[in-house]
Structure formats: structure tokens, C-alpha cells
Design a protein around this motif. Structure first.
Motif, PDB file in Angstrom:
ATOM      1  N   VAL A  77       0.844  -1.206   0.000  1.00  0.00           N
ATOM      2  CA  VAL A  77       0.000   0.000   0.000  1.00  0.00           C
ATOM      3  C   VAL A  77       0.873   1.249   0.000  1.00  0.00           C
ATOM      4  O   VAL A  77       0.648   2.180  -0.772  1.00  0.00           O
ATOM      5  CB  VAL A  77      -0.958   0.017   1.217  1.00  0.00           C
ATOM      6  N   ALA A  78       1.874   1.266   0.875  1.00  0.00           N
ATOM      7  CA  ALA A  78       2.754   2.434   0.956  1.00  0.00           C
ATOM      8  C   ALA A  78       3.482   2.674  -0.361  1.00  0.00           C
ATOM      9  O   ALA A  78       3.622   3.807  -0.804  1.00  0.00           O
ATOM     10  CB  ALA A  78       3.751   2.263   2.098  1.00  0.00           C
ATOM     11  N   SER A  79       3.925   1.607  -0.985  1.00  0.00           N
ATOM     12  CA  SER A  79       4.599   1.729  -2.283  1.00  0.00           C
ATOM     13  C   SER A  79       3.646   2.279  -3.339  1.00  0.00           C
ATOM     14  O   SER A  79       4.013   3.150  -4.137  1.00  0.00           O
ATOM     15  CB  SER A  79       5.140   0.363  -2.695  1.00  0.00           C
ATOM     16  N   GLN A  80       2.416   1.782  -3.347  1.00  0.00           N
ATOM     17  CA  GLN A  80       1.405   2.256  -4.288  1.00  0.00           C
ATOM     18  C   GLN A  80       1.129   3.755  -4.063  1.00  0.00           C
ATOM     19  O   GLN A  80       1.101   4.543  -5.014  1.00  0.00           O
ATOM     20  CB  GLN A  80       0.118   1.451  -4.104  1.00  0.00           C
ATOM     21  N   VAL A  81       0.937   4.145  -2.805  1.00  0.00           N
ATOM     22  CA  VAL A  81       0.639   5.536  -2.483  1.00  0.00           C
ATOM     23  C   VAL A  81       1.835   6.430  -2.820  1.00  0.00           C
ATOM     24  O   VAL A  81       1.669   7.526  -3.365  1.00  0.00           O
ATOM     25  CB  VAL A  81       0.234   5.689  -1.000  1.00  0.00           C
ATOM     26  N   GLN A  82       3.038   5.957  -2.536  1.00  0.00           N
ATOM     27  CA  GLN A  82       4.224   6.749  -2.849  1.00  0.00           C
ATOM     28  C   GLN A  82       4.342   6.975  -4.360  1.00  0.00           C
ATOM     29  O   GLN A  82       4.662   8.084  -4.799  1.00  0.00           O
ATOM     30  CB  GLN A  82       5.478   6.076  -2.312  1.00  0.00           C
ATOM     31  N   ALA A  83       4.053   5.967  -5.139  1.00  0.00           N
ATOM     32  CA  ALA A  83       4.140   6.107  -6.599  1.00  0.00           C
ATOM     33  C   ALA A  83       3.123   7.114  -7.128  1.00  0.00           C
ATOM     34  O   ALA A  83       3.479   8.000  -7.924  1.00  0.00           O
ATOM     35  CB  ALA A  83       3.946   4.745  -7.270  1.00  0.00           C
ATOM     36  N   VAL A  84       1.868   7.010  -6.692  1.00  0.00           N
ATOM     37  CA  VAL A  84       0.866   7.951  -7.207  1.00  0.00           C
ATOM     38  C   VAL A  84       1.100   9.355  -6.670  1.00  0.00           C
ATOM     39  O   VAL A  84       0.904  10.338  -7.388  1.00  0.00           O
ATOM     40  CB  VAL A  84      -0.587   7.484  -6.941  1.00  0.00           C
ATOM     41  N   THR A  85       1.555   9.464  -5.429  1.00  0.00           N
ATOM     42  CA  THR A  85       1.821  10.770  -4.836  1.00  0.00           C
ATOM     43  C   THR A  85       2.959  11.472  -5.556  1.00  0.00           C
ATOM     44  O   THR A  85       2.872  12.667  -5.874  1.00  0.00           O
ATOM     45  CB  THR A  85       2.137  10.626  -3.333  1.00  0.00           C
ATOM     46  N   THR A  86       4.027  10.754  -5.834  1.00  0.00           N
ATOM     47  CA  THR A  86       5.173  11.335  -6.535  1.00  0.00           C
ATOM     48  C   THR A  86       4.777  11.798  -7.929  1.00  0.00           C
ATOM     49  O   THR A  86       5.140  12.903  -8.356  1.00  0.00           O
ATOM     50  CB  THR A  86       6.327  10.321  -6.591  1.00  0.00           C
ATOM     51  N   ALA A  87       4.007  10.984  -8.634  1.00  0.00           N
ATOM     52  CA  ALA A  87       3.553  11.359  -9.976  1.00  0.00           C
ATOM     53  C   ALA A  87       2.637  12.584  -9.912  1.00  0.00           C
ATOM     54  O   ALA A  87       2.766  13.512 -10.731  1.00  0.00           O
ATOM     55  CB  ALA A  87       2.831  10.187 -10.635  1.00  0.00           C
ATOM     56  N   LEU A 113       2.573  14.904  -7.604  1.00  0.00           N
ATOM     57  CA  LEU A 113       3.344  16.090  -7.238  1.00  0.00           C
ATOM     58  C   LEU A 113       4.005  16.728  -8.456  1.00  0.00           C
ATOM     59  O   LEU A 113       4.069  17.950  -8.556  1.00  0.00           O
ATOM     60  CB  LEU A 113       4.395  15.743  -6.173  1.00  0.00           C
ATOM     61  N   THR A 114       4.476  15.911  -9.373  1.00  0.00           N
ATOM     62  CA  THR A 114       5.059  16.452 -10.595  1.00  0.00           C
ATOM     63  C   THR A 114       4.023  17.277 -11.348  1.00  0.00           C
ATOM     64  O   THR A 114       4.306  18.405 -11.783  1.00  0.00           O
ATOM     65  CB  THR A 114       5.595  15.309 -11.482  1.00  0.00           C
TER      66      THR A 114
END
Length: 184
Positions: free
Chosen positions: A76-86, A88-89
Motif C-alpha cells: 500500500v505504501a509503495s502504491q501511495v508513494q508512486a501515485v503521490t510522486t507522480a 506532485l510532478t
């Protein structure tokens, strides 16, 4: 600036219930002539609030690999980190396009779904199941508030790219909630 800050607070605390109010609110000072014709007050506040929320979530997510005892929580954390980083761009590009000031009035502001430095400090003192429960609860609160804000942007925003990103946020948050529900 004050009008945009108040609008942001209304969006953050009221979610979709204040969308009618958000439609008429405009910033006290227009960013740039081009941006003023493209971005409404709801768009500007939504961009700033989401940048602040996403940036403050990342340090908590960064703790997960070393503190979590659950493959599901790590996923879950990995999934959230990926969408959050994208996101933010895209949010930062919209921020620049709108001509918003570099200082974010929502940074560090306690609001629903906002991970605070105190939350990160508390998480640093936890491991295993206690850490996992704390992180999942924080992610759920972040996701729920992100959904509320995105719904308000979809209803009251006027800038097409910003509204499109809000719809993307709604899709990614639904996927995250599905992942969370699968590990519960």
C-alpha cells in the motif's frame, strides 16, 4: 492571498459541502494576467493544498520499508508513494503555470488528512503491528481528504488540466482504498 487561504480552509474542512461557496471565491491578488483567465480560486487552492498534503505524506511513507512488518502495508505504501510522486510532478507544473507564489500557505497547516511532523516523529518510535496500524490509519485519512478535495475541485474548478488531475486523484484513491481493504 487571504481569500485563497480562506478558500483552502473551507475546501479542506468542508469538502464538497462548500463547493458552492468556492465557485465565487477568487484570489485577492491575481497571479498573472494569463493565469487569471485560466485558473479559478478553487483551482488555485486545490493545487496548493494538495502539494502540501502530498509533500508532508512522503516522509511517513519513507519509514515503511524499515519499520513495517507487513507485506500488505508495504505494498500500500509503495502504491501511495508512486501515485503521490507522480501527482506532485503534475501539481508543481500546474502551480508554476498558474503563477502561484513559491511560499505555500497550506504547508504545515493542520487539517484533516494532513500528516504532521509530530505524526512522523510518532511513527519513528513504532515498529511492527503498531507502526502498520498507525501508517494505514494515516494513509486512509489522507486518501479520504484527498477524495473530498478532488470532488470539490471537480464540481467547482474551472481549469481543465486541474479538473482532469482531480479526476485522476479520485481514481487512484479508489484503487488505494481497494488495496487497503484487501489487506484488512
Amino acid at each position: 492571498m487571504l481569500a485563497r487561504l480562506l478558500l483552502g480552509l473551507m475546501l479542506a474542512l468542508g469538502g464538497p459541502a462548500v463547493s458552492g461557496c468556492a465557485r465565487s471565491a477568487e484570489p485577492a491578488t491575481a497571479p498573472t494576467p494569463t493565469a487569471a483567465t485560466q485558473f479559478g480560486g478553487t483551482d488555485l487552492a486545490w493545487i496548493e493544498i494538495n502539494i502540501a498534503m502530498d509533500e508532508q505524506l512522503l516522509p511517513l511513507l519513507g519509514l515503511v520499508p524499515s519499520r513495517s512488518g507487513s507485506a500488505g502495508v508495504q505494498a500500500v505504501a509503495s502504491q501511495v508513494q508512486a501515485v503521490t510522486t507522480a501527482e506532485l510532478t503534475e501539481l508543481r507544473a500546474l502551480h508554476d503555470q498558474a503563477g502561484l507564489p513559491s511560499a505555500n500557505p497550506h504547508e504545515g497547516m493542520p487539517m484533516p488528512g494532513m500528516v504532521t511532523p509530530d505524526d512522523v516523529a510518532k511513527a519513528q518510535s513504532l515498529t511492527g503491528k503498531e507502526f502498520d496500524a498507525f501508517v494505514v490509519k494515516a494513509i486512509e485519512a489522507h486518501v479520504e481528504q484527498s477524495q473530498n478535495l478532488a470532488e470539490s475541485e471537480d464540481k467547482s474548478g474551472v481549469e481543465p488540466q486541474t479538473r482532469t488531475l482531480a479526476l485522476q486523484v479520485l481514481r487512484t484513491r479508489a484503487e488505494v482504498m481497494s488495496t487497503i481493504n484487501s489487506i484488512s
